[in-house]
Design a protein around this motif. Structure first.
Motif: not given
Length: 132
Positions: A48-65
């Motif tokens: 799943s896309a949510t298992q990819l490190g790139s997707v997780r890292d981008a999601t995390e950064l955006l959610e932090e903002h």
């Protein structure tokens, strides 16, 4: 509120660079919503896309903002998939990552970024990796 589509590949640095560029847009924390899209060209394990490190890292950064994020995955040509999602979602902006490629590499493999830029009438922002 404006809607941003970010095309994400497997590279964490490029994904974070795109997410950071969106997070730094004026008013993003109070007025942006982001859809991350990853298009699998080969996925024999059924990831799943949510298992990819790139997707997780981008999601995390955006959610932090405090930016609303959703993830979409597809299969096929990444540029076509990004453009399809942008059209379907009536996106206000498409964000893709730039990277250095040799002229031969561009000719043989094409460029997702180039295809997106040339085949849409929507604004496109190209974010580079921190080392470029």
């Amino acid at each position: 509120m404006y809607h941003v589509i970010i095309g994400v590949d497997d590279n964490e640095e490029r994904a974070v660079a795109c997410a950071r560029a969106v997070a730094e847009l004026p008013g993003a924390e109070s007025g942006a919503r982001v859809t991350l899209i990853h298009s699998f060209t080969d996925n024999p394990s059924g990831a799943s896309a949510t298992q990819l490190g790139s997707v997780r890292d981008a999601t995390e950064l955006l959610e932090e903002h405090d930016i609303e994020v959703s993830v979409t995955e597809s299969s096929g040509d990444p540029a076509e998939q990004i453009l399809d999602v942008a059209e379907t979602e009536d996106a206000d902006l498409i964000v893709v990552a730039g990277r250095k490629r040799s002229p031969t590499g561009k000719a043989l493999f094409g460029s997702v970024t180039q295809s997106v830029i040339l085949n849409t009438d929507r604004p496109v922002m190209v974010a580079g990796s921190p080392d470029q």
